[in-house]
Design a protein around this motif. Structure first.
Motif, PDB file in Angstrom:
ATOM      1  N   ALA A 176     -25.834   2.467 -19.074  1.00 31.06           N
ATOM      2  CA  ALA A 176     -26.320   3.257 -17.951  1.00 31.06           C
ATOM      3  C   ALA A 176     -25.149   3.751 -17.123  1.00 31.06           C
ATOM      4  N   VAL A 177     -25.211   5.014 -16.714  1.00 33.82           N
ATOM      5  CA  VAL A 177     -24.128   5.612 -15.949  1.00 33.82           C
ATOM      6  C   VAL A 177     -24.156   5.076 -14.524  1.00 33.82           C
ATOM      7  N   SER A 178     -23.046   4.506 -14.104  1.00 33.82           N
ATOM      8  CA  SER A 178     -22.979   3.917 -12.763  1.00 33.82           C
ATOM      9  C   SER A 178     -23.146   4.995 -11.701  1.00 33.82           C
ATOM     10  N   GLY A 179     -24.020   4.733 -10.752  1.00 34.43           N
ATOM     11  CA  GLY A 179     -24.236   5.671  -9.665  1.00 34.43           C
ATOM     12  C   GLY A 179     -25.196   6.795  -9.969  1.00 34.43           C
ATOM     13  N   ALA A 180     -25.632   6.916 -11.211  1.00 34.55           N
ATOM     14  CA  ALA A 180     -26.559   7.984 -11.572  1.00 34.55           C
ATOM     15  C   ALA A 180     -27.956   7.652 -11.045  1.00 34.55           C
ATOM     16  N   PRO A 181     -28.782   8.683 -10.743  1.00 40.80           N
ATOM     17  CA  PRO A 181     -30.167   8.409 -10.339  1.00 40.80           C
ATOM     18  C   PRO A 181     -30.898   7.637 -11.434  1.00 40.80           C
ATOM     19  N   VAL A 182     -31.835   6.816 -11.038  1.00 45.92           N
ATOM     20  CA  VAL A 182     -32.618   6.085 -12.033  1.00 45.92           C
ATOM     21  C   VAL A 182     -33.386   7.066 -12.907  1.00 45.92           C
ATOM     22  N   LEU A 183     -33.999   8.064 -12.288  1.00 50.12           N
ATOM     23  CA  LEU A 183     -34.734   9.082 -13.030  1.00 50.12           C
ATOM     24  C   LEU A 183     -34.310  10.454 -12.540  1.00 50.12           C
ATOM     25  N   GLN A 184     -34.042  11.363 -13.485  1.00 46.27           N
ATOM     26  CA  GLN A 184     -33.605  12.704 -13.121  1.00 46.27           C
ATOM     27  C   GLN A 184     -34.320  13.727 -13.989  1.00 46.27           C
ATOM     28  N   PHE A 185     -35.069  14.629 -13.367  1.00 44.93           N
ATOM     29  CA  PHE A 185     -35.665  15.782 -14.049  1.00 44.93           C
ATOM     30  C   PHE A 185     -34.738  16.975 -13.839  1.00 44.93           C
ATOM     31  N   GLU A 186     -34.366  17.647 -14.910  1.00 44.34           N
ATOM     32  CA  GLU A 186     -33.481  18.804 -14.827  1.00 44.34           C
ATOM     33  C   GLU A 186     -34.159  20.024 -15.444  1.00 44.34           C
ATOM     34  N   LYS A 187     -34.691  20.893 -14.584  1.00 44.84           N
ATOM     35  CA  LYS A 187     -35.315  22.152 -14.994  1.00 44.84           C
ATOM     36  C   LYS A 187     -36.320  21.939 -16.129  1.00 44.84           C
ATOM     37  N   VAL A 188     -37.221  21.016 -15.929  1.00 50.35           N
ATOM     38  CA  VAL A 188     -38.197  20.631 -16.952  1.00 50.35           C
ATOM     39  C   VAL A 188     -39.383  21.593 -16.936  1.00 50.35           C
ATOM     40  N   ALA A 189     -39.740  22.071 -18.124  1.00 50.14           N
ATOM     41  CA  ALA A 189     -40.933  22.908 -18.290  1.00 50.14           C
ATOM     42  C   ALA A 189     -41.818  22.268 -19.350  1.00 50.14           C
ATOM     43  N   PHE A 190     -43.119  22.410 -19.163  1.00 48.52           N
ATOM     44  CA  PHE A 190     -44.061  21.811 -20.115  1.00 48.52           C
ATOM     45  C   PHE A 190     -45.357  22.605 -20.112  1.00 48.52           C
TER      46      PHE A 190
END
Length: 564
Positions: free
Chosen positions: A333-347
């Motif tokens: 796991a990347v230190s300091g990264a958000p636990v959950l990250q949505f990046e320009k998600v389309a569905f």
């Protein structure tokens, strides 16, 4: 047919020795059967001629040969069954492991996981005929035809011509069956069978309400309609199989008739003896039996091709998933990264006019609670399903602690994300078994500890069986609130990086809902929370609220309101 070849190559690569050994050993009973009939026919005819003419005939060698061939045929048949079935079962076991470890049923959006599981199980079972009913008898037919063509060529031209005509006729018959393997009826049969199972299960589950409101007869009629569809598809398939068997039988009878004529002509012309002519005819009687061994495989070819096509596709998906998960599984796991990250998600759902989500971006930090709010149908539950990888985004990507969610192995993902929904899945099993789904090796002390934290220990201990109390299907025996608390206790056995709450208090009265929420938030520690909510009591628990709303163009848009 390319998918069938894919499965054949996969089985060959799985165990080359067993694959080849099964074919080689299967040649023994086939060759012994043809030789046995031929030698026995020659021996009987020769003995009859010797009895009429008084010519000496050594009966010991042919009789010993007949006994030897009979024993060899029996032993070879046993060895063939043992080796070919062992190779098939081991391959299918390996195939199941590949698919179940590398493929997530939930990734197939828009389909019920029970349907996918049932279909995959039936497809793998259908593939047991690929090696047993296509490869092995096909190899036998080729070897037998090649050997007999050489023998016929040494006998006489007319006999060779008859044999070649038979071989070509069988090749044409097999080719026509392979090329014109109509999968339409197989698809209809699959669809009808799935409809029967789903409609029956739904009818049984809702039988009380259906009986009360008068819908039981309609539900039963829908099952019968699906059964009628299945019968129609099976009747069409049966007609095709009957036509195939009739064509094969006619080919064999024409071959026998032509061989008999060629044998009579050859014996009359002095090209060979009468005893040899009898052996020639009896071999012609035995050959169709060898070639007919492939008929069951050709008859089921549409179903096999359909199953192979779906399974081959899943194999490619599983292989791609394993290839993609290699670096991700090793990546921390990347230190300091958000636990959950949505990046320009389309569905978007299949067949939908527009996307449910379009360009959605947000993040959740450690120890943060983010609520997703909005009107019904705006995509709240879709966000939760995407975060749990129960659906896969059409565009964009989702990161879990800095790692691409799509590349995480299933066991890593499920250890890091825990979903608590409004309908917890409780099985017809003991309380302990329902809890150990989350942690298989949990001790009784650990189970009692999480039950105590969920305020359920007193309720469970009051029964005579304690942890071994058997729950009914869906948690029957516990109230709605108790079922939610048991699901909470199960979740507490893990310490995930992210909790996803999908309207977990829906359907509960205010007092019970408040108790469940209080328990959860007092015990979650610093775990991040993504909460799907629309009630004030849930939204008040959030650090931030992400409101989804439908835009006039471009699909849903998201606005963020903090500090609610």
């Amino acid at each position: 047919m390319s998918a069938v070849w894919t499965i054949i190559r996969a089985q060959y690569r799985h165990d080359r020795l067993a694959f080849v050994a099964g074919i080689v050993v299967s040649l023994v009973p086939a060759a012994a059967g043809i030789l046995l009939l031929g030698v026995a026919g020659w021996f009987i005819a020769a003995a009859a001629v010797a009895g009429m003419t008084g010519v000496f005939l050594n009966i010991f060698v042919p009789s010993a040969l007949i006994r030897g061939l009979a024993i060899l045929r029996t032993g070879g048949r046993y060895g063939e069954r043992l080796l070919t079935h062992e190779a098939t079962f081991r391959f299918l076991a390996s195939l199941r492991n590949q698919l179940f470890t590398g493929f997530s049923f939930s990734a197939k959006r828009g389909q019920r996981s029970a349907v996918l599981l049932n279909r995959l199980t039936l497809d793998i079972a259908a593939l047991d005929t690929v090696y047993l009913r296509l490869v092995v008898p096909g190899a036998l037919a080729v070897v037998a035809a090649a050997a007999l063509v050489g023998w016929w060529a040494a006998v006489s031209g007319p006999v060779l011509a008859v044999g070649l005509a038979f071989v070509l006729a069988w090749v044409a018959l097999a080719w026509r069956s392979a090329v014109r393997a109509d999968r339409k009826q197989a698809r209809r049969a699959d669809a009808a069978l799935e409809a029967i199972r789903l409609r029956t299960a739904d009818m049984v589950a809702g039988r009380r309400d259906l009986a009360v409101y008068g819908g039981l007869d309609t539900a039963a009629q829908s099952v019968l309609q699906a059964d009628t569809m299945l019968e129609a598809a099976e009747d069409a398939e049966e007609r095709r199989v009957t036509a195939l068997n009739a064509a094969a039988g006619l080919t064999g009878q024409l071959f026998l008739t032509a061989t008999l004529a060629a044998a009579v002509w050859g014996a009359s012309a002095g090209h060979f003896s009468a005893a040899f002519a009898v052996a020639l005819v009896l071999v012609a009687m035995a050959l169709p039996e060898v070639t007919a061994a492939i008929l069951p495989g050709l008859a089921r070819l549409p179903r096999i091709a359909l199953a192979a096509g779906r399974t081959a596709g899943l194999l490619r998906e599983a292989a791609a998933g394993r290839a993609g998960s290699g670096p991700a599984s090793a990546q921390e796991a990347v230190s300091g990264a958000p636990v959950l990250q949505f990046e320009k998600v389309a569905f978007s759902y299949p067949g939908a006019a527009r996307d449910v989500l379009d360009g959605l971006s947000f993040g959740i930090g450690r120890n943060e609670v983010v609520a997703i709010a909005g009107r019904s149908g705006c995509g709240k539950s879709t966000v939760a399903a995407l975060a749990a990888r129960l659906l896969t985004p059409g565009q964009g990507r989702i990161l879990l602690e800095g790692r691409d969610l799509a590349g995480l192995p299933e066991d890593v993902l499920r250890g890091a994300v825990t979903v608590l929904g409004q309908r917890p899945y409780l099985f017809n099993d003991t309380v302990a078994a329902n809890l150990r789904i989350a942690k298989a090796g949990a001790s009784d002390a650990e189970l009692w500890s999480v039950l105590e934290q969920a305020a359920l220990a007193k309720r469970i201990s009051s029964g005579p069986a304690g942890l071994e109390t058997v729950l009914g299907e869906g948690g029957i025996g516990l109230s709605g609130g108790e079922q939610r608390r048991l699901a909470l206790a199960r979740a507490l056995l893990r310490r995930p990086a992210l909790f996803i709450l999908d309207e977990m208090t829906e359907g509960l009265d205010d007092e019970t809902a408040a108790e469940v929420l209080d328990r959860f938030f007092s015990l979650r520690g610093d775990t991040a929370v993504l909460m799907i909510a629309h009630k004030r009591r849930e939204l008040d628990r959030a650090d931030r609220i992400l409101r989804l709303s439908s835009a006039v163009k471009g699909g849903p848009s998201a606005g963020v309101t903090s500090g609610c």
